[in-house]
Design a protein around this motif. Structure first.
Motif, PDB file in Angstrom:
ATOM      1  N   ALA A  84       0.829  -1.215   0.000  1.00  0.00           N
ATOM      2  CA  ALA A  84       0.000   0.000   0.000  1.00  0.00           C
ATOM      3  C   ALA A  84       0.864   1.265   0.000  1.00  0.00           C
ATOM      4  CB  ALA A  84      -0.929  -0.018   1.214  1.00  0.00           C
ATOM      5  N   ILE A  85       1.935   1.272   0.826  1.00  0.00           N
ATOM      6  CA  ILE A  85       2.805   2.451   0.883  1.00  0.00           C
ATOM      7  C   ILE A  85       3.507   2.656  -0.456  1.00  0.00           C
ATOM      8  CG2 ILE A  85       4.870   3.399   1.961  1.00  0.00           C
ATOM      9  CD1 ILE A  85       4.028   2.048   4.547  1.00  0.00           C
ATOM     10  N   ALA A  86       3.972   1.579  -1.059  1.00  0.00           N
ATOM     11  CA  ALA A  86       4.654   1.681  -2.349  1.00  0.00           C
ATOM     12  C   ALA A  86       3.718   2.198  -3.433  1.00  0.00           C
ATOM     13  CB  ALA A  86       5.212   0.315  -2.746  1.00  0.00           C
ATOM     14  N   LEU A  87       2.454   1.771  -3.384  1.00  0.00           N
ATOM     15  CA  LEU A  87       1.477   2.256  -4.369  1.00  0.00           C
ATOM     16  C   LEU A  87       1.239   3.757  -4.204  1.00  0.00           C
ATOM     17  CD1 LEU A  87      -0.590   1.625  -6.604  1.00  0.00           C
ATOM     18  CD2 LEU A  87      -2.263   1.224  -4.777  1.00  0.00           C
ATOM     19  N   GLY A  88       1.099   4.213  -2.965  1.00  0.00           N
ATOM     20  CA  GLY A  88       0.905   5.643  -2.733  1.00  0.00           C
ATOM     21  C   GLY A  88       2.102   6.470  -3.214  1.00  0.00           C
TER      22      GLY A  88
END
Length: 384
Positions: free
Chosen positions: A30-34
């Motif tokens: 999720a953090i990488a996508l953001g």
């Protein structure tokens, strides 16, 4: 795969560390996508097809959300994720113009493919992690065409990430398996001890009584006494956990002394051994067994009718002590020296000679009417 090359079963309950790694991957994804979405929004003006970048990120967002809901982690699932990561990396060639790519611009998914590498590491260990990292690295090389220093650094980081996380997952699984095996063995030992107490307090005492009474009565009951003694020996072997028959060598050239000396256990002879294996060179163990046999033969010939013998094995790290004690008539002082002088070599040759050849010693302690104790002391590095 584990450190020892054992492949973990998919869907099988694993250690808490592995479960925590799966949760961490969900957060990383999720953090990488953001981060990828923010980077793409800052450089829309440099893209040829910004809409394609948002389509790619939308697919990755749908997958990220699905992974929060779908908890199963199989080869098919993480394989699909790795394929998505490769496609997202290669899609950058259609999103950015060649000069932007050559200048070292970030790929559309950014660090999102690292989640796929870590997922393979957790599922398949360090080998799976390195394989997934190599697949993503190949996609990076195809996307950039001419590798830059930044590309090489990213590939090295991916390989380190896949290998290190996978190795940690392997260690966690191995430790978890060892703990479960230890708990299982502990439960077996407790159950065996419980049964041993029950058998000892009931069956063994009864068989021992039948043996003594049958021997005293003589006649036709002597055969019954022999049968009872044999069953008592077998039961004592069973509850002690030491095999009654000779076992194969445990390691090259080594044997368990407990198993070797257990051959001598019978109705009037009991063998007491420690819980852990007592390893000696196979030839040394067999020679020591021959010494014990000679001592027990002396008990049968000279200790008197009905005499019992006990063989005690002690492992004292640097040497092994085997004690043979009987409750017979004992030996008069000087009797052993007289027998040796008269040419009877049973004790001086078969016992002292053998144990001396092994580098050990035999110590006799006896008195008339008080039984005899023979202590055989053998250094660990005794000669064959």
């Amino acid at each position: 795969m584990t450190v020892r090359g054992v492949r973990p079963e998919e869907g099988a309950p694993g250690p808490a560390v592995v479960a925590a790694l799966w949760r961490a991957i969900d957060v990383l994804r999720a953090i990488a996508l953001g981060w990828a979405a923010w980077v793409s929004s800052t450089r829309v003006s440099t893209m040829d097809r910004p809409w394609l970048a948002w389509v790619v990120l939308g697919v990755l967002a749908a997958w990220t959300a699905a992974m929060f809901l779908h908890r199963s982690r199989t080869a098919a699932v993480v394989g699909t994720e790795l394929a998505l990561a490769v496609v997202a990396v290669l899609a950058t060639r259609w999103v950015d113009p060649p000069e932007v790519i050559t200048a070292g611009a970030r790929t559309v998914p950014g660090i999102w493919p690292a989640a796929a590498v870590v997922a393979w590491s957790v599922l398949r260990g360090w080998r799976g992690g390195l394989l997934a990292a190599a697949v993503v690295a190949a996609a990076d090389l195809v996307e950039v065409a001419e590798p830059t220093e930044n590309t090489v650094n990213n590939i090295i980081l991916l390989l380190l990430l896949g290998g290190c996380v996978g190795y940690c997952a392997d260690l966690a699984r191995e430790g978890h398996a060892a703990l479960r095996e230890a708990i299982r063995l502990q439960a077996q030992v407790r159950e065996r001890d419980r049964l041993a107490r029950t058998v000892h307090d009931g069956v063994l005492q009864t068989l021992s009584y039948i043996h003594r009474r049958g021997t005293d009565m003589g006649g036709g009951t002597r055969e019954l006494a022999v049968m009872a003694a044999e069953q008592e020996r077998l039961l004592r072997t069973l509850v002690s956990g030491v095999p009654a028959r000779p076992a194969e060598q445990l390691v090259d050239g080594a044997a368990d002394l407990r198993t070797v000396l257990q051959r001598h256990a019978e109705g009037s002879v009991q063998v007491a051994a420690p819980a852990d294996p007592v390893l000696l060179r196979h030839q040394v163990a067999e020679e020591l067994s021959a010494v014990v046999r000679e001592v027990l033969d002396n008990v049968r010939r000279h200790a008197g009718d009905g005499a019992c013998a006990w063989v005690l094995i002690e492992d004292r790290d640097d040497h092994v002590v085997v004690t043979v004690r009987d409750d017979g008539v004992g030996v008069a002082p000087g009797r052993l020296a007289e027998a040796a002088a008269a040419g009877r070599m049973g004790v001086s040759h078969s016992i002292h000679g053998r144990i001396n050849d092994l580098g050990g010693r035999a110590v006799y302690d006896s008195r008339p009417g008080g039984g005899t104790t023979v202590e055989l002391v053998l250094p660990r590095r005794g000669r064959v």
